[in-house]
Structures are given as C-alpha cells and as structure tokens.
Design an enzyme around this catalytic site. Structure first.
Site, PDB file in Angstrom:
ATOM      1  N   CYS A  33      23.637  -6.394 -10.184  1.00 32.11           N
ATOM      2  CA  CYS A  33      22.264  -6.235  -9.694  1.00 32.11           C
ATOM      3  C   CYS A  33      22.198  -5.139  -8.634  1.00 32.11           C
ATOM      4  O   CYS A  33      21.306  -4.306  -8.661  1.00 32.11           O
ATOM      5  CB  CYS A  33      21.750  -7.552  -9.156  1.00 32.11           C
ATOM      6  SG  CYS A  33      22.853  -8.303  -7.960  1.00 32.11           S
ATOM      7  N   GLU A  85      16.430 -14.208  -7.635  1.00 36.57           N
ATOM      8  CA  GLU A  85      17.217 -12.986  -7.391  1.00 36.57           C
ATOM      9  C   GLU A  85      17.100 -12.152  -8.657  1.00 36.57           C
ATOM     10  O   GLU A  85      17.710 -12.473  -9.678  1.00 36.57           O
ATOM     11  CB  GLU A  85      18.688 -13.345  -7.123  1.00 36.57           C
ATOM     12  CG  GLU A  85      18.907 -14.263  -5.934  1.00 36.57           C
ATOM     13  CD  GLU A  85      18.800 -13.546  -4.591  1.00 36.57           C
ATOM     14  OE1 GLU A  85      18.604 -12.315  -4.574  1.00 36.57           O
ATOM     15  OE2 GLU A  85      18.895 -14.231  -3.564  1.00 36.57           O
ATOM     16  N   GLY A 111      18.521 -13.233 -12.498  1.00 36.91           N
ATOM     17  CA  GLY A 111      18.359 -12.613 -13.816  1.00 36.91           C
ATOM     18  C   GLY A 111      17.308 -11.525 -13.747  1.00 36.91           C
ATOM     19  O   GLY A 111      17.044 -10.974 -12.673  1.00 36.91           O
TER      20      GLY A 111
HETATM   21  P1  NAD Z   1      17.819 -12.657 -18.242  1.00 34.93           P
HETATM   22  O1  NAD Z   1      16.614 -12.765 -17.397  1.00 34.93           O
HETATM   23  O2  NAD Z   1      17.682 -12.188 -19.623  1.00 34.93           O
HETATM   24  O3  NAD Z   1      18.540 -14.101 -18.357  1.00 34.93           O
HETATM   25  C1  NAD Z   1      18.949 -14.816 -17.221  1.00 34.93           C
HETATM   26  C2  NAD Z   1      18.929 -16.305 -17.527  1.00 34.93           C
HETATM   27  O4  NAD Z   1      17.599 -16.732 -17.757  1.00 34.93           O
HETATM   28  C3  NAD Z   1      19.728 -16.711 -18.745  1.00 34.93           C
HETATM   29  O5  NAD Z   1      20.425 -17.914 -18.446  1.00 34.93           O
HETATM   30  C4  NAD Z   1      18.634 -16.957 -19.780  1.00 34.93           C
HETATM   31  O6  NAD Z   1      19.005 -17.865 -20.801  1.00 34.93           O
HETATM   32  C5  NAD Z   1      17.546 -17.528 -18.925  1.00 34.93           C
HETATM   33  N1  NAD Z   1      16.191 -17.445 -19.486  1.00 34.93           N
HETATM   34  C6  NAD Z   1      15.711 -16.550 -20.400  1.00 34.93           C
HETATM   35  N2  NAD Z   1      14.395 -16.801 -20.632  1.00 34.93           N
HETATM   36  C7  NAD Z   1      14.045 -17.847 -19.845  1.00 34.93           C
HETATM   37  C8  NAD Z   1      12.815 -18.547 -19.626  1.00 34.93           C
HETATM   38  N3  NAD Z   1      11.680 -18.231 -20.254  1.00 34.93           N
HETATM   39  N4  NAD Z   1      12.814 -19.562 -18.729  1.00 34.93           N
HETATM   40  C9  NAD Z   1      13.934 -19.894 -18.045  1.00 34.93           C
HETATM   41  N5  NAD Z   1      15.128 -19.281 -18.230  1.00 34.93           N
HETATM   42  C10 NAD Z   1      15.185 -18.259 -19.116  1.00 34.93           C
HETATM   43  O7  NAD Z   1      18.850 -11.778 -17.403  1.00 34.93           O
HETATM   44  P2  NAD Z   1      20.288 -11.230 -17.853  1.00 34.93           P
HETATM   45  O8  NAD Z   1      20.080 -10.170 -18.878  1.00 34.93           O
HETATM   46  O9  NAD Z   1      21.171 -12.397 -18.163  1.00 34.93           O
HETATM   47  O10 NAD Z   1      20.817 -10.590 -16.489  1.00 34.93           O
HETATM   48  C11 NAD Z   1      20.613  -9.257 -16.141  1.00 34.93           C
HETATM   49  C12 NAD Z   1      19.543  -9.135 -15.073  1.00 34.93           C
HETATM   50  O11 NAD Z   1      19.880  -9.950 -13.954  1.00 34.93           O
HETATM   51  C13 NAD Z   1      19.421  -7.732 -14.507  1.00 34.93           C
HETATM   52  O12 NAD Z   1      18.068  -7.384 -14.370  1.00 34.93           O
HETATM   53  C14 NAD Z   1      20.055  -7.846 -13.114  1.00 34.93           C
HETATM   54  O13 NAD Z   1      19.605  -6.895 -12.189  1.00 34.93           O
HETATM   55  C15 NAD Z   1      19.694  -9.220 -12.745  1.00 34.93           C
HETATM   56  N6  NAD Z   1      20.593  -9.728 -11.705  1.00 34.93           N
HETATM   57  C16 NAD Z   1      20.102  -9.867 -10.433  1.00 34.93           C
HETATM   58  C17 NAD Z   1      20.944 -10.298  -9.405  1.00 34.93           C
HETATM   59  C18 NAD Z   1      20.420 -10.476  -8.007  1.00 34.93           C
HETATM   60  O14 NAD Z   1      21.105 -11.082  -7.180  1.00 34.93           O
HETATM   61  N7  NAD Z   1      19.253  -9.975  -7.672  1.00 34.93           N
HETATM   62  C19 NAD Z   1      22.275 -10.602  -9.690  1.00 34.93           C
HETATM   63  C20 NAD Z   1      22.747 -10.426 -11.002  1.00 34.93           C
HETATM   64  C21 NAD Z   1      21.873 -10.003 -11.998  1.00 34.93           C
END
Ligand code: NAD
Length: 474
Positions: free
Chosen positions: A280, A246, A224
C-alpha cells in the site's frame, strides 16, 4: 495437495467445498482451503459472540500473556509459515532489501509483542474536591477482519492483535487468493486462546459482504482497495458498525533539487519495488527536478535491469511474480497506456513469456499527472519518474490525487524537506525514507486512502468505545 480448514469455535471446519490456492510463480494450485457458505459466517459470528463476555472479562495482563505466546508460536513455526507466505503471495523468502516473507514473519512477531504491551489504562480528566472524571476504554464486541493478498499474515496480525488486546473477539476473512498462512496461524492461535475468541472463514467478496452486513458484528477492520472500502462503508451503515479502513495509496515522493543521485537511487528503488510494488505504501510516483530527472531515472533503470526476478522460493531472488493474473493484467494495461501517452521505458515494461505472473521491472519517464500510470495505483513493478520545474509545482502535482496514504521528501536539507513534507496531503510523510512503518507509530490514510489508523495507542483505541465515568464527591 494439502487441505487447510476454516476455524470456528476453536475447532477446524471442513466444508467439502474448496478454494484452490494458486502459486503465482508456477501458475498452479499448491493448496486448498475450505470455503464458507452463509451458515459458516453465521456460526463463526455466533462463536465469537459467545466467547466475548469471557474474553472481555479476562484481566488485561492475562490477555497480553496469551498474545505474547502467539508471537512465540509464530517464531517456533517461522520457516513453515514463511514458505506458505511465499507460495501463496509469490513474495520471495528473502526479497529485495530483505523485504520478503522473512520480514513478514519478523514484523508479525514484533507487532504482536509491542501491541500486547500497549497501555489501555483509564485516563483521569478531572480529580478535585467536586468530582473525579475518568475516561475508560471498553471493547466493542465482535470484530470482523477482512484482509488483502499482499501481506496476508502481517496484515492479519495488524488487525487481530489490537482487537484481541482490547478484549474483542474476532472473525477473520483473508483474501480468497491468500488464505493459507492465515489458516495455519489461526490453528496455532487456537492452541493458546479460549475457543471462539479467534475464528476464520474463507471465501471471496460475498463472504466479506456477509460479515459486513451481519447484525452481530460490531466493527469491521478492512485493508484493501478503495473501491471495496466504499462498499464496506455502505454495508456497515445498516447497523452503524465501527470502521477502520486502510485503503489504496498512490504515494508520491519528491526529490528536492541538488540531490545526491548515486546515494538516493538504491533507496528510491527499494521504496518503489519491494514486494514487486505490491505494498500500500510503496513509492508509486516519483517527482524529480528537471535538472536531475534523466540522471536519476537512468540510475533507477540500471537497478531495475539488474534486479533478480524469479520464483521466490529460490535463494537470492529479489522480485517474485505479481500475486495474481488480474494484477498482472492491470500492470500490463497501465504499461500499454503509458507507451501510448508517450512514456519512455528505460527498463522492462512487459510480462515475461512462460509460466508465472512475472513482469520485467520498469522505469518510465516522459509522463506527468493526467496519465493513467501516474494518476492510478499501479500496485506493481512499474514506476513513473516525473520532471518538475520548481518545488511549488512538485507539491501541487504530489497533492493532485484522491489518495493520501504516504508521501516522502528526499534531500540533505532537512529543514527545507520538513517544510515541504508538512504541505503534503497524506497520513504519513517520510524524509529520506519511504514506506517504513513501526508498531508504536500510528499509520493511516487521509482523503480516499482510509478512515482511522492502525498501530500504537491510537490504533489500539480504534478497537474500543469510550465510557466516561463521573464520580461526584460529597
Ligand atoms: P480488494 O479490495 O480487492 O480485497 C480485499 C479484501 O476484501 C479481500 O479479502 C476480498 O475478498 C474482500 N472483499 C471484496 N469485495 C468485498 C465486499 N463487497 N465486501 C467485503 N469484503 C470484500 O483488495 P486487494 O486487491 O486484495 O488488495 C490490494 C489493495 O489493498 C490495494 O489497493 C492496496 O493499496 C490496498 N492495501 C492497503 C493497505 C493500507 O494499509 N492502506 C495495505 C495493503 C493493501
């Protein structure tokens, strides 16, 4: 509207409270998923904890056989799962260059098979007259998997399969935007795995935070945003949980001077715009020598103008909507700022009127580092194409970012490209490609793009602890 349960201890769980899941092409709910309270998080972790000793003691070959059966279940239910992925993410069934829901399912199946067969045998460090020293890999216990909304099923598989393969039990919390395909997959998996080995709870950040803080969770695997990754790191410190993070990327591509613009443009367009830029490791900043920047940007803009944007359930659609309103707002704000900073839009750049979170794919020139569209992760269909004067400047600009997920160099001079690639600060670097990952090659970020890696032997080992065994002889 169909309702999907959570899964705890091998049984579906309804809670009477629901997340409404919106189809981003229609801007209306199409499914509901049971939402967790703190008691469900506790119950899911307890179920995983109770199942752990039995699963860890199951011979590796038996675990692998069950994982292959999971791949079979994905295969047998492919069209249903593809449709769920398309409806919850907006990603087209087929998509630009076939990078759509079909690829998400195909990738999930391939990753499951390859990961199930990865070796995890003890390593012998020394074996002589004095002693034999072995390094064993043991499972960690309960793993919590927290996934994002862009590749919900694929990323779930990337987390779950190595965790299970290594002998851990799992609680997965998918994104609150996209829990539907995950719920259906866990239901299918529970017909194969022993109860409690794989559990699923649904909810937003508060449910993720409860898992992160839970004393009986041993490891968090999170994909995320960097912002959330930092919060998870803080929360995990309480009990020193193991982490694989990641996180976000702002991948740079460098086109070296003398490029074949006509040949490169479709590849670069695919790298930047598949899944509408919401991957990502999409190409997010493109550096082109000043002698070729106008020509290449015009070619990319022509491809962007011709891309078929629409509801991904319809045949032939290449780019769907953004996944959610918030992401559309981020992309729209970056476009506005880019205009104010003097960016020239050669195509697109505005949200579409009417229903759905659609945005016209944009190619922007005239910007450089120091503007938001270049410095920040756009995660959408808008690509800045930036001029550089010499290769040293291109390398400096590419590295001038806190992220370090992927990067690419494009040239027919492979020796020069390899030299430049070696100087990029990123976890994966591609030459004449960008963003393609494979189940046997480690993938992860440096700098603020993450901790640890996924995939391959190194990715599998992230779900283990080491036990060194020294046997004295005589
Ligand atoms: P996000 O961080 O908003 O959410 C990801 C997950 O985290 C969700 O399930 C969310 O409910 C949870 N979450 C939110 N707050 C939390 C907390 N305080 N504690 C624990 N969990 C919590 O990300 P998103 O908007 O869903 O995804 C987009 C991002 O993900 C982009 O920055 C992208 O680059 C990244 N991403 C990275 C990869 C990689 O392999 N590096 C792959 C895909 C996406």
């Amino acid at each position: 509207m169909k309702t999907y349960p959570m899964h705890i201890g091998g049984v579906p769980v309804e809670t009477g409270r629901y997340l409404d899941i919106v189809d981003p092409a229609l801007e209306e709910p199409f499914a509901r998923v049971a939402a967790a309270g703190p008691e469900h998080v506790n119950a899911a972790v307890a179920a995983a904890r109770a199942a752990f000793p039995g699963w860890a003691a199951t011979p590796a070959a038996e675990r692998a056989a069950m994982l292959h059966a999971l791949a079979g279940a994905l295969d047998a239910n492919m069209s249903e799962l593809m449709e769920l992925v398309t409806r919850e993410t907006g990603k087209p069934l087929q998509g630009l260059n076939n990078v759509g829901a079909g690829m998400e399912l195909g990738g999930a199946i391939a990753w499951t098979h390859v990961t199930a067969d990865l070796p995890l045998a003890p390593e012998v460090i020394q074996d002589n007259a004095q002693a034999r020293v072995e390094v064993h890999r043991k499972p960690l216990g309960v793993v919590a998997s927290i996934t994002p909304w862009n590749w919900p099923l694929m990323i779930a598989i990337w987390h779950l399969i190595p965790a299970l393969r290594a002998g851990n039990t799992v609680v997965i919390k998918p994104s609150e935007f996209t829990p539907v395909a995950t719920s259906r997959f866990v239901e299918l998996a529970n017909a194969i795995l022993p109860p409690g080995v794989l559990n699923m709870v649904a909810g937003g950040g508060e449910v993720g935070a409860a898992l992160t803080a839970h004393p009986d969770v041993n490891k968090i695997v999170f994909t995320g945003s960097t912002r959330t990754g930092k919060r998870i790191m803080e929360g995990a410190a309480v009990s020193l949980k193991r982490l694989t993070l990641e996180l976000g990327g702002n991948d740079a591509g460098i086109v070296l001077p003398g490029a074949d613009v006509q040949a490169l443009a479709p590849k670069l367009f695919g790298a930047g715009f598949h899944n509408n830029g919401q991957t990502c490791a999409c190409l997010k900043r493109l550096y082109v020598h000043e002698s070729q920047v106008e020509e290449l940007a015009a070619e990319l803009a022509s491809l962007a103008s011709r891309a078929k944007v629409g509801n991904g359930m319809e045949p032939g659609i290449e780019l769907g909507p953004l996944q959610n309103r918030g992401q559309l707002d981020i992309v729209t704000a970056l476009a506005r700022d880019a205009r104010e900073q003097g960016g020239r839009f050669l195509s697109g750049g505005a949200a579409r009127d009417g229903k759905g979170y659609f945005f016209e794919p944009a190619i922007v020139t005239g910007l450089s580092n120091g503007t938001r569209l270049v410095d920040e992760e756009q995660f959408g269909p808008i690509l800045p194409v930036i001029a550089y004067r010499d290769v040293e400047e291109a390398i400096r600009l590419a590295n001038d970012n806190p992220n370090g997920l992927g990067g690419s160099v494009w040239s027919s001079d492979l020796a020069l490209a390899a030299q430049v690639a070696g100087r990029l600060e990123c976890g994966t670097v591609w030459i004449n490609e960008h963003g393609a990952v494979q189940p046997d090659a480690p993938f992860g970020g440096v700098k603020q793009s993450g901790l640890g890696v996924g995939f391959g032997r190194q990715g599998l080992e992230e779900f283990t602890s080491i036990q060194t065994v020294k046997i004295m002889k005589g």
